[in-house]
Enzyme design. Structure first.
Site, PDB file in Angstrom:
ATOM      1  N   SER A 219       3.681   1.234   9.062  1.00  0.00           N
ATOM      2  CA  SER A 219       2.627   0.107   8.216  1.00  0.00           C
ATOM      3  C   SER A 219       2.070  -0.530   9.385  1.00  0.00           C
ATOM      4  O   SER A 219       2.263  -0.354  10.744  1.00  0.00           O
ATOM      5  CB  SER A 219       3.617  -0.924   7.686  1.00  0.00           C
ATOM      6  OG  SER A 219       4.677  -1.412   8.715  1.00  0.00           O
ATOM      7  N   ASP A 220       1.100  -1.291   9.093  1.00  0.00           N
ATOM      8  CA  ASP A 220       0.404  -2.121   9.900  1.00  0.00           C
ATOM      9  C   ASP A 220       1.422  -3.492  10.004  1.00  0.00           C
ATOM     10  O   ASP A 220       2.619  -3.444   9.362  1.00  0.00           O
ATOM     11  CB  ASP A 220      -0.888  -2.672   9.420  1.00  0.00           C
ATOM     12  CG  ASP A 220      -1.721  -3.062  10.739  1.00  0.00           C
ATOM     13  OD1 ASP A 220      -1.319  -3.394  11.739  1.00  0.00           O
ATOM     14  OD2 ASP A 220      -2.906  -3.271  10.641  1.00  0.00           O
ATOM     15  N   TYR A 221       1.112  -4.252  11.163  1.00  0.00           N
ATOM     16  CA  TYR A 221       2.056  -5.476  11.557  1.00  0.00           C
ATOM     17  C   TYR A 221       2.319  -6.164  10.211  1.00  0.00           C
ATOM     18  O   TYR A 221       1.754  -7.199   9.798  1.00  0.00           O
ATOM     19  CB  TYR A 221       1.480  -6.386  12.355  1.00  0.00           C
ATOM     20  CG  TYR A 221       1.936  -7.032  13.552  1.00  0.00           C
ATOM     21  CD1 TYR A 221       2.920  -7.989  13.149  1.00  0.00           C
ATOM     22  CD2 TYR A 221       1.845  -6.756  14.864  1.00  0.00           C
ATOM     23  CE1 TYR A 221       3.503  -8.748  14.036  1.00  0.00           C
ATOM     24  CE2 TYR A 221       2.693  -7.463  15.721  1.00  0.00           C
ATOM     25  CZ  TYR A 221       3.634  -8.502  15.623  1.00  0.00           C
ATOM     26  OH  TYR A 221       4.102  -9.076  16.673  1.00  0.00           O
TER      27      TYR A 221
END
Length: 760
Positions: free
Chosen positions: A284-286
């Site tokens: 996932s992104d942040y």
């Protein structure tokens, strides 16, 4: 002889496949054995990617209790920390103090260099040179692996047609064909032929998918588009990276068809894994798992289960997997098979990187001491930066400058180290960059008299300055008044033969969370330029920017404009090399420059309407504006040179073709100027009639040609039905018989054209 060669090739392919099968069998046996010993908690722990405090934090959340979680086996990967000593200490905890001694994978946003910083990706793309782009990624990988890293959150390949979006700086512009070539080059540069040398790292293509189409150009905003647009224009660069063997994929923040990408099963499983055959890990992104709650998808447990079910393997920072998956398993909301599959893909990445064989293989103090910001790497950064610059205007051939006389060097970026690197240079040290003033001195020695004056602040807007100074002083205020600074600059101009004004954005005026609704130069700098124009002296603008800006006034009033984007560690030296003719600029823009922000989104491969405008003049009841032409200030593919290139008429090998025949399209390119130079010759194709509406033209090829003064060369492109294919309303990728228009030229606007008929 041919038969012998064919047999030899077949045998080589057989041996390669056999070796791969044996390697996979060995890896599977190792991981099967390891997973048989792992508890449920340890498997879920591998899905947890954390960022400790004190390092390069690239988001608003910092993980807590990291060391203790590593000991418990609750961490699979870590990012935000660099340096052999720091990473060795953390790896020690994992391999010496956790129950199963599973090593950590260490990542970072290695975007356009590690310690040696290259031009921002948008700038890098304007060189149209895949060898240079691959070389920049290879150097970045070598430095990063010496510094303890084995995973780069790059390349970012999002197509962007809206320069208000700050992260346009981080990608390769608006075109899917060029973007796909760059995606492949970056993956190859980072990963090489494999990880056995210890100098290559795992790339992570991002942001999957469509992130560059955020509505209103506002970061993290929603995205909505048709499947045809998706497949035709936005997905190809991601697919190119997957086909190039990228090891990992990062999901995006935006939604697709009403479901956030991080929890979108169609995207992460049906498309990525089933249609494209991707085998690696998806991260996932942040905190994008957690952020699905704000999208309206449920609480943390619900969105974490949604993400795992969709095909996400690793949760960046949010720890939703760590804290909720066990409960979701007990409640039947996820399955053991899904947890095992995600865990396996992360362990496979570690195995392929060689971390089980040697957890410390990417920690090399000797290499770090020799390679990081080495003279050789800096020389490469200087060369690559010069190749990325785009000459937007050069009236009266004011450039290149003479290495004599007096130059007034003015502007807030003329002697400013803090903004040379650009956004997303998380491991770069701005204080080790070369400012423009020093670069000019380095290149000209004592031959040129330089009068320096700051002239203006980057901005006089304290609110804007506060917003862009998040990562340190980027927009600082001088103690003098704006009037005093302008007066000093005008006095310097009065004593000079030519004025070089170094202006533009601060580095953090573009990038993540740096969208802008106004794309003009800040007012403080506009006032400076207006005063300098009144002096009557030749005015050369050196433009720093992370996006296309609206510079119609500057284009009308400056003598020359050199767009240098944000060049990196060797900024000043590279800029001086080009200003004084040591290198003849050959860059071509990869994102259209609008005349004003009201034209946005603006891009070259748009579609016609039923009432297309004919010419530039306003016509009532046509698709146009009352107050500005439809055309951009600078079209996609545009860029000048110190020399002049002329194109002959287009020559086509055939007028009528059938089936899988090959068409050869060619022009004679002549350097009709006085300098040796490079020209990016561009091929576009128009499909005027089809079962679905098509763009006015699409880039299908390019060649970068070097010519001496007076030299001519025939430049040819081979065209097959493969270049004619498109996605129809059933998402079938094919071509249709009919008339096609072939264009070859210096940019997307200025082309030589010819028609052919192609039957099936």
């Amino acid at each position: 002889m041919k038969k012998i060669i064919c047999v030899a090739l077949l045998y080589a392919v057989f041996c390669t496949n056999l070796h791969a099968q044996q390697a996979n069998a060995k890896m599977n046996a190792y991981i099967n054995n390891l997973m048989s010993k792992m508890t449920l908690e340890e498997k879920i722990g591998q899905l947890n990617l954390v960022v400790p405090g004190g390092g390069s934090v690239t988001g608003s959340v910092v993980s807590q209790g990291v060391d203790d979680n590593i000991r418990k086996g609750n961490v699979g990967g870590l990012f935000g920390i660099t340096g052999p000593d720091k990473i060795r200490k953390i790896q020690d905890i994992a391999v010496k103090n956790s129950r199963l001694h599973i090593p950590i994978i260490f990542g970072l946003d290695v975007i356009h260099g590690h310690r040696t910083i290259f031009p921002i990706p948008l700038g890098l793309s304007t060189c149209w040179d895949m060898n240079l782009i691959e070389r920049s990624a290879r150097i970045a990988a070598s430095e990063a692996t010496a510094d303890g890293l084995s995973w780069a959150f790059s390349p970012m390949v999002d197509i962007a047609r809206d320069p208000r979006w700050g992260r346009i700086s981080e990608g390769s512009g608006e075109d899917q064909f060029l973007g796909s070539q760059i995606a492949k080059a970056m993956v190859k540069g980072y990963q090489g032929a494999g990880y056995s040398s210890g100098k290559n790292l795992m790339a992570c293509v991002k942001h999957f998918a469509l992130y560059g189409a955020a509505e209103a150009g506002r970061d993290y905003n929603t995205v909505d588009m048709s499947r045809i647009k998706m497949y035709e224009y936005y997905l190809p660069p991601y697919k190119a990276a997957v086909d190039a063997g990228v090891g990992s994929v990062m999901s995006s923040f935006n939604e697709i068809d009403g479901v956030p990408a991080t929890g979108n099963k169609w995207l992460l499983t049906d498309l990525l894994r089933k249609q494209w055959g991707f085998k690696g890990l998806v991260v996932s992104d942040y905190t994008s798992v957690n952020e699905m709650t704000a999208h309206g998808m449920g609480d943390l447990q619900a969105v974490s289960a949604l993400a795992l079910n969709a095909g996400l393997d690793m949760d960046m920072v949010g720890e939703g997997f760590l804290t909720t998956l066990k409960k979701s398993l007990q409640q039947g909301k996820v399955t053991q098979k899904q947890i095992d599959a995600a865990c396996r893909r992360i362990l496979e990445a570690k195995y392929q990187l060689g971390l089980f064989e040697d957890p410390y293989r990417y920690i090399n103090e000797d290499r770090a001491a020799k390679e990081l910001l080495s003279a050789e790497n800096r020389a490469a950064a200087r060369e690559i930066a010069a190749h990325s610059f785009v000459l937007l205007k050069n009236a009266g051939q004011v450039l290149p400058l003479k290495k004599s006389g007096t130059i007034a060097l003015v502007g807030p970026l003329a002697n400013n180290k803090n903004n040379m690197l650009g956004t997303w240079a998380v491991s770069g040290d701005p204080q080790l960059s070369v400012p423009v003033l020093d670069g000019i001195k380095n290149v000209t020695g004592n031959a040129v008299n330089i009068i320096y004056a700051k002239g203006a602040n980057l901005t006089d807007d304290s609110s804007m300055a506060k917003n862009v100074n998040v990562f340190g002083p980027r927009a600082e205020f001088d103690g003098r008044s704006p009037e005093e600074m302008i007066k000093e600059a005008v006095e310097a101009a009065g004593k000079a033969d030519v004025v070089v004004a170094v202006v533009g954005e601060a580095s953090e005026m573009s990038g993540e969370a740096a969208s802008r609704s106004n794309l003009d130069l800040p007012e403080s700098q506009q006032n400076l330029l207006k005063a300098l124009v009144k002096t009557g002296k030749p005015l050369v603008l050196v433009l720093f920017n992370g996006r296309p800006l609206t510079i119609s006034w500057e284009d009308a009033n400056a003598s020359a404009i050199l767009d240098v984007w944000f060049p990196g560690s060797e900024a000043g030296n590279a800029i001086a090399d080009v200003l004084f003719g040591n290198y003849n600029p050959a860059g071509k823009i990869t994102a259209t420059f609008p005349r004003n922000v009201g034209q946005v989104p603006i891009y070259y491969n748009h579609k016609n309407t039923g009432r297309p405008l004919e010419g530039e003049a306003f016509q009532k009841f046509r698709s146009d504006y009352l107050d500005v032409p439809n055309s951009p200030l600078y079209p996609f593919g545009y860029g000048l040179s110190y020399t002049a290139f002329s194109y002959s008429d287009l020559k086509l090998s055939k007028q009528n073709l059938k089936g899988n025949e090959t068409l050869t399209a060619s022009v004679t390119l002549t350097n009709s100027g006085q300098y040796a130079g490079q020209e990016v010759v561009q091929l576009y194709i128009t499909d005027p009639v089809a079962s679905v509406t098509r763009a006015v033209k699409d880039l299908k090829g390019f060649q970068k040609i070097m010519l001496q003064p007076g030299e001519s060369k025939e430049v040819s492109f081979s065209i097959t039905p493969e270049q004619l294919k498109f996605y129809n309303s059933n998402l079938k990728y094919d071509w249709e018989a009919g008339e096609f228009i072939v264009h070859i030229g210096t940019n997307s606007r200025d082309v030589k054209s010819g028609k052919v008929n192609w039957s099936k």
